[in-house]
Design an enzyme around this catalytic site. Structure first.
Site, PDB file in Angstrom:
ATOM      1  N   THR A  83       0.999  -1.006   0.231  1.00  0.00           N
ATOM      2  CA  THR A  83       0.009  -0.143  -0.141  1.00  0.00           C
ATOM      3  C   THR A  83       0.617   0.911  -0.306  1.00  0.00           C
ATOM      4  OG1 THR A  83      -1.985  -0.975   0.961  1.00  0.00           O
ATOM      5  CG2 THR A  83      -1.659   0.915   1.283  1.00  0.00           C
ATOM      6  N   SER A 134       1.578  -7.575  -0.703  1.00  0.00           N
ATOM      7  CA  SER A 134       2.382  -8.647  -0.139  1.00  0.00           C
ATOM      8  C   SER A 134       1.904  -9.993   0.090  1.00  0.00           C
ATOM      9  CB  SER A 134       3.165  -8.244   1.901  1.00  0.00           C
ATOM     10  OG  SER A 134       2.136  -7.861   2.625  1.00  0.00           O
ATOM     11  N   THR A 167       2.086  -4.458   3.838  1.00  0.00           N
ATOM     12  CA  THR A 167       1.190  -4.712   5.934  1.00  0.00           C
ATOM     13  C   THR A 167       0.618  -6.165   6.247  1.00  0.00           C
ATOM     14  OG1 THR A 167      -1.413  -3.994   5.065  1.00  0.00           O
ATOM     15  CG2 THR A 167       1.201  -2.508   6.505  1.00  0.00           C
ATOM     16  N   ASP A 168       0.488  -6.810   5.044  1.00  0.00           N
ATOM     17  CA  ASP A 168      -0.373  -8.156   4.692  1.00  0.00           C
ATOM     18  C   ASP A 168       0.775  -9.114   5.226  1.00  0.00           C
ATOM     19  OD1 ASP A 168      -2.320  -7.234   4.559  1.00  0.00           O
ATOM     20  OD2 ASP A 168      -2.810  -7.923   2.539  1.00  0.00           O
TER      21      ASP A 168
HETATM   22  N1  ASP Z   1      -2.613  -5.129  -0.188  1.00  0.00           N
HETATM   23  C1  ASP Z   1      -1.764  -4.398   1.216  1.00  0.00           C
HETATM   24  C2  ASP Z   1      -0.270  -5.708   1.136  1.00  0.00           C
HETATM   25  O1  ASP Z   1       0.540  -5.288  -0.357  1.00  0.00           O
HETATM   26  C3  ASP Z   1      -1.704  -4.308   2.071  1.00  0.00           C
HETATM   27  C4  ASP Z   1      -0.983  -2.819   2.614  1.00  0.00           C
HETATM   28  O2  ASP Z   1       0.129  -3.298   2.187  1.00  0.00           O
HETATM   29  O3  ASP Z   1      -1.513  -1.839   3.720  1.00  0.00           O
HETATM   30  O4  ASP Z   1      -0.220  -5.865   2.039  1.00  0.00           O
END
Ligand code: ASP
Length: 402
Positions: A83, A134, A167-168
């Site tokens: 993100t 991620s 974050t995932d």
């Molecule tokens: N979809 C995102 C990721 O790549 C979520 C994030 O980064 O907050 O994990």
């Protein structure tokens, strides 16, 4: 029209040094970047010095310029996507953004250029390792990333590393790197919950804090860290707890390791679990990791998923049981059978915090217990453990130590 996007606001600024450094950021070469940035400073300062009516005879000497640059540590930013590297259709697109919403990801160059403040803390160089969400990363990607991180950490011209990430699965990559990177230099993972275009995007300040942390002497010997929302978390303890909130990363069993206040790290603890230079894991010659599956137990689960895991070549299974690793009898039967077939089974819990200790009911079946590892982290440790041994006693020792 007022643009809320930090990217757009920052684009309006002209920062000669960061503009100049652009050419050195696509591929990491600290030495070259330093020489070039010194040259850039010479041009900038010389130009200023020749302005009419100025004391043009006093250009800044190369030595003084060098000390300006050399007084800052060198931080390499490795961008992997997420993100923090995503855009949405507008300032209020808080959950619908990125590739799925038809928006191209932001590259490392744009990411770095959007936050010129980071150059107050370090000489920056950058590299695009991946640019994906991620959830799409693979264990092959981990090996590639970890090898690159180790390569950079070996270089005397790198003082710290920042990895931008989604974050995932951030806690997983952080823990993997915590076990396989071989240096006491700071390695900091950073992300954002809101895309770059969002109102109150959290990425820019998180990135500044990450660079400041990676550049800080106090961050040495702390293992791999995550910095988000002004909180510094140890890779071992951190977990994502909320699917949308910016305060998503918590450390239920360890607490935060420290806090960023005005971009300065204040540590309140140090990791006591073995990490980085003190681990026995070496991925330098690995091109794959053993297959380890996670079985998520719910009321009424039977053993069919476990049987399928074994049939499909699992070398290890983390059982995400209920409570203190409890499970229905049929699941236990299938897991015990898996052990007989040479699969290493770890009795863990889906609860998300607390310790699973090796009670007789587990050890008599040949199970290792997860101790304080949540299922996703237990999987990482078991994958690495299986590169060394299949002996459950040895693996239990690792679950106690790491
Ligand atoms: N979809 C995102 C990721 O790549 C979520 C994030 O980064 O907050 O994990």
């Amino acid at each position: 029209m007022i643009q809320s996007s930090c990217l757009l606001i920052m684009k309006m600024q002209w920062d000669p040094i960061s503009q100049y450094l652009k050419i050195s950021r696509s591929r990491l070469d600290m030495k070259t970047a330093k020489v070039l940035s010194t040259a850039a400073l010479t041009i900038v300062f010389s130009t200023l010095a020749t302005l009419p009516a100025m004391a043009a005879e006093q250009p800044v000497s190369p030595k003084a310029e060098q000390s300006i640059q050399n007084s800052l540590p060198n931080v390499a930013i490795l961008a992997t996507g997420g993100t923090i590297a995503s855009k949405g259709a507008g300032a209020l697109a808080l959950t619908d953004y990125g590739v799925g919403a038809g928006q191209k990801p932001v590259g490392v160059q744009q990411l770095v250029d959007a936050v010129p403040e980071i150059q107050k803390f370090a000489n920056i160089s950058g590299e695009q390792v991946f640019n994906i969400g991620s959830s799409k990363l693979s264990t092959q990607d981990w090996l590639k990333l970890a090898k690159r991180v180790n390569e950079l950490l070996e270089s005397p011209s790198v003082d710290g590393i920042v990895i931008t990430h989604g974050t995932d699965t951030l806690e997983e990559t952080a823990y993997f790197l915590n076990l396989v990177t071989k240096s006491n230099k700071p390695v900091v993972l950073v992300a954002s919950m809101r895309p770059a275009t969002a109102l109150s995007a959290d990425g820019p300040l998180n990135l500044v804090n990450a660079v400041a942390l990676a550049a800080s002497k106090a961050a040495k010997d702390k293992g791999v860290m995550v910095v988000m929302n002004d909180q510094i978390s140890p890779a071992f303890g951190v977990t994502k707890t909320n699917s949308t909130n910016v305060a998503t990363f918590k450390c239920p069993d360890t607490g935060y390791m420290g806090y960023m206040q005005n971009n300065v790290p204040y540590f309140v603890s140090s990791p006591t679990k073995k990490h980085t230079v003190n681990t026995e894991f070496d991925i330098s010659k690995l091109d794959a990791l053993p297959r380890v599956e996670v079985n998520y137990v719910v009321l009424g689960s039977d053993g069919k998923l476990v049987d399928a895991m074994v049939k499909n070549g699992a070398k290890g299974i983390i059982n995400a049981g209920v409570g203190h690793a409890n499970m229905p009898n049929d699941v236990n039967k299938s897991l015990a059978e898996a052990v007989k077939q040479g699969v290493v089974v770890v009795a863990g819990s889906r609860v998300g915090s607390g310790m699973i200790t090796p009670l007789n009911k587990f050890t008599k079946e040949g199970y290792v217990t997860a101790m304080m590892h949540n299922p996703q982290k237990a999987r990482i440790l078991l994958m690495l453990a299986l590169t060394k041994t299949q002996d459950p006693k040895e693996i239990q020792r690792m679950f106690n130590e790491y």
